[in-house]
Write a protein that holds these residues in place. Structure first.
Motif, PDB file in Angstrom:
ATOM      1  N   MET A  52      31.879  29.251  35.410  1.00  0.00           N
ATOM      2  CA  MET A  52      32.690  29.627  36.611  1.00  0.00           C
ATOM      3  C   MET A  52      32.085  31.035  37.337  1.00  0.00           C
ATOM      4  O   MET A  52      31.572  31.844  36.457  1.00  0.00           O
ATOM      5  N   THR A  53      32.203  30.861  38.390  1.00  0.00           N
ATOM      6  CA  THR A  53      31.384  32.182  39.121  1.00  0.00           C
ATOM      7  C   THR A  53      32.405  33.924  38.600  1.00  0.00           C
ATOM      8  O   THR A  53      33.110  33.860  38.250  1.00  0.00           O
ATOM      9  N   GLU A  54      30.969  35.055  38.895  1.00  0.00           N
ATOM     10  CA  GLU A  54      31.376  36.500  38.676  1.00  0.00           C
ATOM     11  C   GLU A  54      32.201  36.765  40.072  1.00  0.00           C
ATOM     12  O   GLU A  54      32.267  37.994  40.212  1.00  0.00           O
ATOM     13  N   ARG A  55      32.552  36.064  41.069  1.00  0.00           N
ATOM     14  CA  ARG A  55      33.011  36.275  42.187  1.00  0.00           C
ATOM     15  C   ARG A  55      34.227  37.064  41.704  1.00  0.00           C
ATOM     16  O   ARG A  55      35.144  36.838  41.069  1.00  0.00           O
ATOM     17  N   LEU A  56      34.628  37.990  42.720  1.00  0.00           N
ATOM     18  CA  LEU A  56      35.923  38.591  42.964  1.00  0.00           C
ATOM     19  C   LEU A  56      37.290  37.782  43.404  1.00  0.00           C
ATOM     20  O   LEU A  56      36.729  36.976  44.272  1.00  0.00           O
ATOM     21  N   PRO A  57      38.068  38.015  42.714  1.00  0.00           N
ATOM     22  CA  PRO A  57      39.346  36.883  43.047  1.00  0.00           C
ATOM     23  C   PRO A  57      39.954  37.052  44.664  1.00  0.00           C
ATOM     24  O   PRO A  57      39.984  38.666  45.431  1.00  0.00           O
ATOM     25  N   ASP A  58      39.953  36.206  45.226  1.00  0.00           N
ATOM     26  CA  ASP A  58      40.865  36.291  46.889  1.00  0.00           C
ATOM     27  C   ASP A  58      41.869  36.890  46.598  1.00  0.00           C
ATOM     28  O   ASP A  58      42.769  37.542  47.456  1.00  0.00           O
ATOM     29  N   ARG A  59      43.114  36.250  45.109  1.00  0.00           N
ATOM     30  CA  ARG A  59      44.164  36.679  44.909  1.00  0.00           C
ATOM     31  C   ARG A  59      44.827  37.391  44.392  1.00  0.00           C
ATOM     32  O   ARG A  59      43.629  36.950  42.964  1.00  0.00           O
ATOM     33  N   GLN A  60      45.467  37.993  44.000  1.00  0.00           N
ATOM     34  CA  GLN A  60      46.094  38.897  42.460  1.00  0.00           C
ATOM     35  C   GLN A  60      47.825  38.307  41.874  1.00  0.00           C
ATOM     36  O   GLN A  60      47.916  38.811  42.981  1.00  0.00           O
ATOM     37  N   LEU A  61      47.383  38.069  40.541  1.00  0.00           N
ATOM     38  CA  LEU A  61      49.031  37.854  40.687  1.00  0.00           C
ATOM     39  C   LEU A  61      49.158  39.156  39.038  1.00  0.00           C
ATOM     40  O   LEU A  61      48.511  38.334  37.959  1.00  0.00           O
ATOM     41  N   ASP A  62      50.365  39.322  38.876  1.00  0.00           N
ATOM     42  CA  ASP A  62      50.667  40.158  37.491  1.00  0.00           C
ATOM     43  C   ASP A  62      51.811  39.739  37.185  1.00  0.00           C
ATOM     44  O   ASP A  62      53.049  39.928  37.846  1.00  0.00           O
ATOM     45  N   LEU A  63      52.038  38.102  36.250  1.00  0.00           N
ATOM     46  CA  LEU A  63      52.970  37.668  36.091  1.00  0.00           C
ATOM     47  C   LEU A  63      53.876  38.327  34.309  1.00  0.00           C
ATOM     48  O   LEU A  63      54.301  37.370  33.749  1.00  0.00           O
ATOM     49  N   CYS A  64      53.215  39.762  33.791  1.00  0.00           N
ATOM     50  CA  CYS A  64      53.736  39.480  32.115  1.00  0.00           C
ATOM     51  C   CYS A  64      55.206  40.035  32.767  1.00  0.00           C
ATOM     52  O   CYS A  64      55.317  40.575  33.497  1.00  0.00           O
ATOM     53  N   GLY A  65      55.723  39.404  31.880  1.00  0.00           N
ATOM     54  CA  GLY A  65      56.859  40.043  31.927  1.00  0.00           C
ATOM     55  C   GLY A  65      57.609  38.630  32.474  1.00  0.00           C
ATOM     56  O   GLY A  65      58.841  38.363  31.947  1.00  0.00           O
ATOM     57  N   THR A  66      56.662  38.047  33.253  1.00  0.00           N
ATOM     58  CA  THR A  66      58.145  36.883  33.693  1.00  0.00           C
ATOM     59  C   THR A  66      58.227  35.297  33.098  1.00  0.00           C
ATOM     60  O   THR A  66      57.346  34.897  32.538  1.00  0.00           O
ATOM     61  N   PRO A  67      59.913  35.269  32.855  1.00  0.00           N
ATOM     62  CA  PRO A  67      59.737  34.246  31.819  1.00  0.00           C
ATOM     63  C   PRO A  67      59.207  32.974  32.999  1.00  0.00           C
ATOM     64  O   PRO A  67      59.260  33.106  34.046  1.00  0.00           O
ATOM     65  N   CYS A  68      59.210  31.651  31.541  1.00  0.00           N
ATOM     66  CA  CYS A  68      58.863  30.252  31.961  1.00  0.00           C
ATOM     67  C   CYS A  68      59.630  29.595  33.167  1.00  0.00           C
ATOM     68  O   CYS A  68      61.339  30.036  32.048  1.00  0.00           O
ATOM     69  N   PRO A  69      60.223  29.414  33.434  1.00  0.00           N
ATOM     70  CA  PRO A  69      59.220  28.008  34.712  1.00  0.00           C
ATOM     71  C   PRO A  69      58.504  29.343  35.793  1.00  0.00           C
ATOM     72  O   PRO A  69      58.362  29.094  36.636  1.00  0.00           O
ATOM     73  N   LEU A  89      48.714  29.416  45.074  1.00  0.00           N
ATOM     74  CA  LEU A  89      48.285  28.405  45.348  1.00  0.00           C
ATOM     75  C   LEU A  89      48.150  27.522  46.873  1.00  0.00           C
ATOM     76  O   LEU A  89      47.572  27.376  47.503  1.00  0.00           O
ATOM     77  N   GLU A  90      49.011  27.236  46.467  1.00  0.00           N
ATOM     78  CA  GLU A  90      49.993  26.392  47.494  1.00  0.00           C
ATOM     79  C   GLU A  90      49.105  27.587  49.493  1.00  0.00           C
ATOM     80  O   GLU A  90      48.813  25.866  50.265  1.00  0.00           O
ATOM     81  N   SER A  91      49.092  28.750  49.269  1.00  0.00           N
ATOM     82  CA  SER A  91      48.968  29.513  51.028  1.00  0.00           C
ATOM     83  C   SER A  91      47.372  29.806  50.510  1.00  0.00           C
ATOM     84  O   SER A  91      46.353  29.887  51.533  1.00  0.00           O
ATOM     85  N   MET A  92      47.269  28.910  49.683  1.00  0.00           N
ATOM     86  CA  MET A  92      45.020  29.318  49.494  1.00  0.00           C
ATOM     87  C   MET A  92      44.505  28.294  50.029  1.00  0.00           C
ATOM     88  O   MET A  92      44.550  27.005  49.895  1.00  0.00           O
ATOM     89  N   THR A  93      43.266  27.550  50.264  1.00  0.00           N
ATOM     90  CA  THR A  93      42.370  27.062  50.439  1.00  0.00           C
ATOM     91  C   THR A  93      41.361  26.670  49.321  1.00  0.00           C
ATOM     92  O   THR A  93      40.676  27.761  48.316  1.00  0.00           O
ATOM     93  N   ALA A  94      40.956  25.798  49.470  1.00  0.00           N
ATOM     94  CA  ALA A  94      39.982  24.948  48.719  1.00  0.00           C
ATOM     95  C   ALA A  94      38.790  25.808  47.758  1.00  0.00           C
ATOM     96  O   ALA A  94      38.575  26.357  48.830  1.00  0.00           O
ATOM     97  N   GLY A  95      38.815  26.554  46.632  1.00  0.00           N
ATOM     98  CA  GLY A  95      37.633  27.217  46.673  1.00  0.00           C
ATOM     99  C   GLY A  95      37.919  28.767  46.129  1.00  0.00           C
ATOM    100  O   GLY A  95      37.258  29.362  45.579  1.00  0.00           O
ATOM    101  N   GLN A  96      39.286  29.045  46.772  1.00  0.00           N
ATOM    102  CA  GLN A  96      39.317  29.975  47.345  1.00  0.00           C
ATOM    103  C   GLN A  96      39.590  30.432  45.654  1.00  0.00           C
ATOM    104  O   GLN A  96      40.201  29.400  45.188  1.00  0.00           O
ATOM    105  N   ILE A  97      39.391  31.478  44.745  1.00  0.00           N
ATOM    106  CA  ILE A  97      40.203  32.635  43.490  1.00  0.00           C
ATOM    107  C   ILE A  97      40.924  32.791  43.203  1.00  0.00           C
ATOM    108  O   ILE A  97      41.177  34.068  44.215  1.00  0.00           O
ATOM    109  N   LEU A  98      41.991  32.392  42.469  1.00  0.00           N
ATOM    110  CA  LEU A  98      43.686  33.435  41.715  1.00  0.00           C
ATOM    111  C   LEU A  98      43.248  33.778  40.305  1.00  0.00           C
ATOM    112  O   LEU A  98      43.180  33.016  39.964  1.00  0.00           O
TER     113      LEU A  98
END
Length: 80
Positions: free
Chosen positions: A1-18, A28-37
């Motif tokens: 994977m490329t060493e690009r900076l992410p386009d979006r970030q989520l911190d989900l530590c402590g968030t339960p499944c699902p 991801l639905e709000s992002m376009t193909a090729g962007q990095i989350l």
């Protein structure tokens, strides 16, 4: 994977499944193909549930352990 900076970030530590998978998917639905989350989450069950789910949806996922209490996913969006 490329060493690009992410386009979006989520911190989900402590968030339960699902909820963590749902939040990733909605973002991801709000992002376009090729962007990095970048997603930070707890190791164990969250990682075991989110990674396969995102891959089933067609996204590329790289897992990067950052500590015993946190794992980072770099997800290349495949949304069209």
């Amino acid at each position: 994977m490329t060493e690009r900076l992410p386009d979006r970030q989520l911190d989900l530590c402590g968030t339960p499944c699902p909820l963590n998978f749902i939040r990733c998917r909605l973002t991801l639905e709000s992002m376009t193909a090729g962007q990095i989350l970048q997603v930070d989450l707890d190791p164990g069950e969250p990682e075991e549930m989110v990674v396969p789910g995102l891959r089933r949806d067609g996204h590329q996922v790289e897992v990067q352990p950052i500590s015993e209490a946190r794992v980072r996913l770099m997800v290349i969006c495949s949304c069209e």
